[in-house]
Write an enzyme that holds these catalytic residues in place. Structure first.
Site, PDB file in Angstrom:
ATOM      1  N   TYR A  69      -2.113  -0.121   9.694  1.00  0.00           N
ATOM      2  CA  TYR A  69      -2.182  -0.823   8.225  1.00  0.00           C
ATOM      3  C   TYR A  69      -1.292  -0.650   8.082  1.00  0.00           C
ATOM      4  CZ  TYR A  69      -4.020  -0.958   3.497  1.00  0.00           C
ATOM      5  OH  TYR A  69      -4.163  -1.619   2.758  1.00  0.00           O
ATOM      6  N   SER A  75       0.291  -1.813  -0.502  1.00  0.00           N
ATOM      7  CA  SER A  75       0.071   0.116   0.089  1.00  0.00           C
ATOM      8  C   SER A  75       0.858   1.331   0.142  1.00  0.00           C
ATOM      9  CB  SER A  75      -0.462   0.007   1.703  1.00  0.00           C
ATOM     10  OG  SER A  75      -1.858   1.181   1.442  1.00  0.00           O
TER      11      SER A  75
END
Length: 324
Positions: free
Chosen positions: A152, A127
């Site tokens: 995350y 990501s």
């Protein structure tokens, strides 16, 4: 080839599975169908895949160590497209254990399966969140990513380190892809585009964080999946040379101001949004911008869909799917 696609009922996993099936591959799709968001949307995606004769769905949690080991042993996959993860920056503030179970424990199970069963190439989703406080733009793969701003992001950075270690120790090719704000039809309801469109059609205000002073490298899902498929086809050689692991940014390479993104939604929907200006949320960053030159050099990847066109396609899908 036989390819495992994890997160096959999810947004990107669904698109990847469909594209591989259309290319003539055999696809085993894995998903646990959790209730992070509307399960009926996930089931609707699977309904698009089930008619393909070469598709088979397995409902399983990545953290199921024995189940995952048995799946790899039974299927003997040629390649793995690992798109499954617990997603979302803000949700990680409320439910951190979900990220540990899926993104860390689950990823080890994927790596172990690849290690023990001769997988020729693992391509996994990372990501743009790993760039955290990076102040240099555009973001390049060589930039320091040691300061993530959310759990995350920390799990995705961990995935990259874990994959590098396994590639070094066991010499199997692995490639991590840092996705930049993927959007399009069948998208996730927690993403900005989905939330904005739903609010506009419901006559509700939209929450605009950092008072709209944000920019994102919005990337249409068809462009993303084209890049994933290209990368699957070009693994690094598993020789005695350099570690057969690499990382690519995958984005459009053109950051868009949030206010311009909202304007495109308004134009496609034919309605004006009521904007509720909010401060920056914990874990968010003001801008993302991908340097995609490395991916271009390796695969010829060139995104094609312009933001207003992609937004219009999503709005058309939303109108049809939700009958509004």
């Amino acid at each position: 080839m036989k390819i495992l696609v994890t997160g096959a009922a999810g947004f990107i996993g669904f698109y990847l599975a469909r594209k591989l099936l259309e290319a003539g591959h055999e696809v085993v799709g894995l998903d646990n169908l959790n209730d992070y968001y509307d399960v009926s949307l996930k089931q609707s995606r699977l309904d698009q895949l089930n008619p393909y004769p070469a598709f088979r769905f397995v409902r399983m949690d990545l953290a199921d160590r024995r189940g995952m080991a048995a799946l790899f042993a039974e299927e003997c996959f040629d390649q793995v497209g690992h798109m499954a993860a617990q997603a979302g920056v803000r949700y990680s503030l409320d439910n951190p254990h979900a990220y540990v179970d899926s993104n860390l424990v689950g990823f080890v199970n994927i790596l172990e399966g690849c290690r023990h069963h001769g997988v020729k190439h693992l391509v996994y989703a990372s990501s743009s969140s790993v760039y955290g406080e990076n102040g240099k733009t555009p973001f390049a793969e060589t930039d320091n990513v040691d300061h993530p701003l959310s759990l995350y992001a920390a799990t995705k950075k961990s995935n990259e380190l874990m994959a590098h270690t396994y590639s070094h120790l066991y010499r199997f090719p692995a490639t991590g892809l840092r996705f930049f704000t993927v959007y399009g039809p069948w998208g996730r309801p927690d993403m900005a585009l989905f939330r904005f469109v739903r609010a506009i059609f419901s006559g509700e205000p939209i929450d605009v964080y950092n008072h709209g002073n944000m920019a994102r490298d919005f990337t249409y899902v068809d462009d993303i999946v084209e890049g994933v498929v290209r990368v699957l086809g070009v693994p690094l050689p598993a020789s005695d040379g350099p570690v057969p692991h690499r990382i690519f940014n995958i984005g459009r390479g053109q950051p868009v101001q949030l206010v311009d993104f909202i304007s495109a939604i308004e134009q496609a929907a034919g309605r004006v949004a009521v904007r509720n200006l909010m401060p920056m949320q914990p874990g968010d960053v003001p801008v993302t911008w991908a340097d995609t030159s490395a991916l271009l050099a390796a695969t010829g990847y060139r995104p094609e869909v312009e933001m207003p066109d992609g937004v219009a396609r999503f709005v058309d899908w939303y109108r049809d799917y939700y009958r509004v």
